[in-house]
Design an enzyme around this catalytic site. Structure first.
Site, mmCIF file in Angstrom:
data_model
loop_
_atom_site.group_PDB
_atom_site.id
_atom_site.type_symbol
_atom_site.label_atom_id
_atom_site.label_comp_id
_atom_site.label_asym_id
_atom_site.label_seq_id
_atom_site.Cartn_x
_atom_site.Cartn_y
_atom_site.Cartn_z
ATOM 1 N N ASN A 9 0.863 -1.184 0.000
ATOM 2 C CA ASN A 9 0.000 0.000 0.000
ATOM 3 C C ASN A 9 0.897 1.230 0.000
ATOM 4 O OD1 ASN A 9 -1.877 1.994 0.422
ATOM 5 N ND2 ASN A 9 -2.291 1.475 2.563
ATOM 6 N N LYS A 11 0.073 4.303 -0.426
ATOM 7 C CA LYS A 11 -0.584 5.516 0.090
ATOM 8 C C LYS A 11 -0.269 6.699 -0.845
ATOM 9 C CE LYS A 11 0.125 3.459 4.597
ATOM 10 N NZ LYS A 11 -0.022 3.592 6.026
ATOM 11 N N HIS A 97 -9.607 1.210 4.764
ATOM 12 C CA HIS A 97 -8.336 1.355 5.489
ATOM 13 C C HIS A 97 -8.548 2.332 6.645
ATOM 14 C CE1 HIS A 97 -4.200 2.517 6.359
ATOM 15 N NE2 HIS A 97 -3.825 1.404 5.748
ATOM 16 N N GLU A 99 -6.920 4.728 7.708
ATOM 17 C CA GLU A 99 -6.674 6.141 7.376
ATOM 18 C C GLU A 99 -7.905 6.752 6.702
ATOM 19 O OE1 GLU A 99 -2.943 5.606 5.323
ATOM 20 O OE2 GLU A 99 -2.018 5.067 7.229
ATOM 21 N N GLU A 168 -5.792 -5.144 10.578
ATOM 22 C CA GLU A 168 -4.814 -4.075 10.734
ATOM 23 C C GLU A 168 -5.086 -3.348 12.048
ATOM 24 O OE1 GLU A 168 -2.653 -2.874 7.074
ATOM 25 O OE2 GLU A 168 -4.369 -1.551 7.156
ATOM 26 N N GLY A 174 2.043 2.114 10.803
ATOM 27 C CA GLY A 174 2.994 3.219 10.685
ATOM 28 C C GLY A 174 3.674 3.600 11.982
ATOM 29 N N SER A 213 3.112 -2.336 10.502
ATOM 30 C CA SER A 213 4.567 -2.314 10.723
ATOM 31 C C SER A 213 5.250 -3.636 10.349
ATOM 32 C CB SER A 213 4.877 -1.906 12.168
ATOM 33 O OG SER A 213 4.420 -0.587 12.404
#
Ligand code: PEP
Length: 251
Positions: A9, A11, A97, A99, A168, A174, A213
């Protein structure tokens, strides 16, 4: 046995020359390697899908979108439909996701609509679920995952058969803090058991991948966990040699 899927991904990263270098390094690194049914998926920003479609020539590397519209067409400025992603060669698309849940306030209803639209367009939705750090600390991990699965099961019925699920944990995305193997297995097993209650056959074959991560250094051990069927990789997917190691981990 379920085959493994490794998804990059990107992003909001990448540019024309980076993409060329990345694709060339990945194609070279994977050439003549027996990936044993393992699929590699690259999700670049939409504007680079066409470029990447022309560059990723190894037959085990597929393209994915990072999001799709919950609408099919019409007056929805800035949106991209599943059919459009399909036109540009996408086999997969990320849905929900964290985010997007955080920054774009995507609800469970919207996530279901997006997953259904992806399937209608002939694309596999990779539906992301996971708890926040606060929810985990409050002992609500299972409850949160159950609510997310329940919404998918209710909204999609047996169409959930065509989904890849991505666990996730939001606290691991991250942050450099990967879930331990035990934490990951507990969550993956829980997700599978929730689907089993509704449809045991689907539960056994549904791929559940882990994201949060992932690095070259922990990919192999994560892939050995019983209920982990692949990896969703953010930061480490932007470093070609690191991502290549992840693609080859444990083979
Ligand atoms: C992600 O964005 O899906 C992700 C898992 O990111 P990272 O690998 O950087 O934690």
């Amino acid at each position: 046995m379920r085959s493994k899927i490794i998804i990059a991904n990107w992003k909001l990263n990448g540019n024309w020359s980076f993409n060329e270098e990345f694709a060339s390094a990945l194609s070279k690194g994977l050439k003549e390697i027996d990936l044993k049914d393992r699929q590699i998926v690259i999700c670049p920003p939409n504007v680079y899908l066409q470029q990447m479609n022309g560059l990723l020539l190894e037959k085990s590397i597929f393209l994915g979108g990072q999001d799709l519209s919950d609408e099919l067409s019409g007056a929805f400025t800035g949106e991209t439909s599943g059919a459009m992603l399909k036109d540009f060669g996408c086999r997969y698309v990320l849905v929900g996701h964290s985010e997007r849940r955080e920054r774009h306030f995507e609800t469970l209803d919207v996530i279901v609509k997006k997953a259904v639209n992806a399937i209608s367009a002939g694309i596999t939705p990779v539906v992301c679920v996971g708890e926040t750090s606060e929810q985990r600390q409050n002992g609500m991990m299972k409850e949160v995952l159950s609510e997310q699965i329940q919404s998918l099961v209710t909204g999609m019925g047996d169409q959930i058969d065509a989904v890849v699920l991505a666990y996730e944990p939001v606290w691991a995305i991250g942050t450099g803090e990967t879930a331990t193997l035990e934490q990951a297995q507990e969550a993956h097993q829980w997700l599978r058991s929730e689907i089993e209650k509704v449809n045991p056959a689907i539960a056994q074959k549904l791929p559940i991948i882990y994201g949060g991560s992932v690095k070259a250094g922990n990919a192999a051990e994560l892939l050995q966990v019983a209920d982990i069927d692949g990896l969703l990789v953010g930061g480490a997917s932007l470093v070609p040699h690191e991502f290549l190691s992840i693609c080859l981990a444990g083979l």
